[in-house]
Motif scaffolding. Structure first.
Motif, short mmCIF file in Angstrom:
data_model
loop_
_atom_site.label_atom_id
_atom_site.label_comp_id
_atom_site.label_asym_id
_atom_site.label_seq_id
_atom_site.Cartn_x
_atom_site.Cartn_y
_atom_site.Cartn_z
N ASN A 55 -0.61 -3.99 -6.62
CA ASN A 55 -1.86 -3.61 -5.97
C ASN A 55 -2.69 -2.80 -6.98
OD1 ASN A 55 -3.93 -2.39 -4.49
ND2 ASN A 55 -2.66 -2.09 -2.69
N ALA A 88 2.99 1.10 -9.44
CA ALA A 88 2.28 -0.09 -8.98
C ALA A 88 1.64 -0.79 -10.17
CB ALA A 88 1.23 0.27 -7.95
N SER A 128 1.13 4.12 -7.28
CA SER A 128 2.56 3.96 -6.97
C SER A 128 2.75 3.84 -5.46
CB SER A 128 3.36 5.15 -7.50
OG SER A 128 3.00 6.33 -6.80
N SER A 129 3.93 3.37 -5.11
CA SER A 129 4.34 3.31 -3.71
C SER A 129 5.86 3.28 -3.68
CB SER A 129 3.77 2.06 -3.03
OG SER A 129 4.09 2.05 -1.65
N PRO A 156 5.60 -2.71 -6.37
CA PRO A 156 4.26 -2.81 -5.78
C PRO A 156 3.28 -3.53 -6.72
CG PRO A 156 5.05 -0.52 -5.80
CD PRO A 156 5.97 -1.32 -6.66
N THR A 212 0.84 -1.19 0.00
CA THR A 212 0.00 0.00 0.00
C THR A 212 0.88 1.24 0.00
OG1 THR A 212 -1.83 1.12 1.12
CG2 THR A 212 -0.18 0.10 2.53
N ASN A 213 0.25 2.39 -0.10
CA ASN A 213 0.96 3.66 0.06
C ASN A 213 0.47 4.38 1.31
OD1 ASN A 213 -1.55 4.46 -0.83
ND2 ASN A 213 -0.83 5.28 -2.79
#
Length: 149
Positions: free
Chosen positions: A48, A59, A53-54, A46, A23-24
């Motif tokens: 998800n 992502a 993004s993270s 990432p 997650t972010n």
């Protein structure tokens, strides 16, 4: 499963980690653990579909999309509920990713057996950060470590 030699092999050889469920959102174990691993030289990818993004990385909605974009994934690190593990195992096998790490508190024995039968080296119900610390990051960097899940 959870063999000390497998744990060490993953920690020593894996450089690119696809984190399923990253997650972010601050305060989440997936973000804290992944941020610390990234700060120590691992590339974090990432996976998800709910975020863009993270940790400065784009992502991807699926492992397939992540692998296609980055070219090589060494290990899949999973921060998802047990009910999602069978599908993640199927993807890991199909994509021929050699290592699967299922985080502490997450257990799915049938899916783990399927992964191992397919030749995937597996760690389950263990924290990759805790094991990396125990394998040699030591006390000098523990002050930077996030709280374990």
């Amino acid at each position: 499963m959870n063999e000390p030699t497998t744990i060490r092999e993953i920690l020593d050889n894996a450089k690119t980690i696809a984190v399923v469920g990253l997650t972010n959102k601050e305060g989440r174990a997936s973000l804290g653990v992944s941020r610390f691993m990234q700060s120590r030289g691992y590339r974090i990818i990432p996976v998800n579909p709910l975020i863009e993004s993270s940790l400065g990385e784009k992502a991807y909605p699926t492992l397939d999309a992540a692998l296609e974009a980055v070219g090589k994934i060494d290990v899949v690190n999973v921060f998802r509920l047990p009910r999602y593990i069978p599908d993640i195992v199927k993807d890991t096998i199909r994509l021929r990713i050699p290592y699967l790490w299922i985080q502490e508190g997450i257990v799915h024995e049938e899916a783990a057996a399927e992964a191992e039968a397919a030749g995937i080296k597996l760690v389950m119900d263990r924290c990759i950060l805790k094991d990396r610390m125990a394998a040699g990051w030591g006390l000098a960097v523990q002050a930077d470590a996030p709280s374990a899940p």
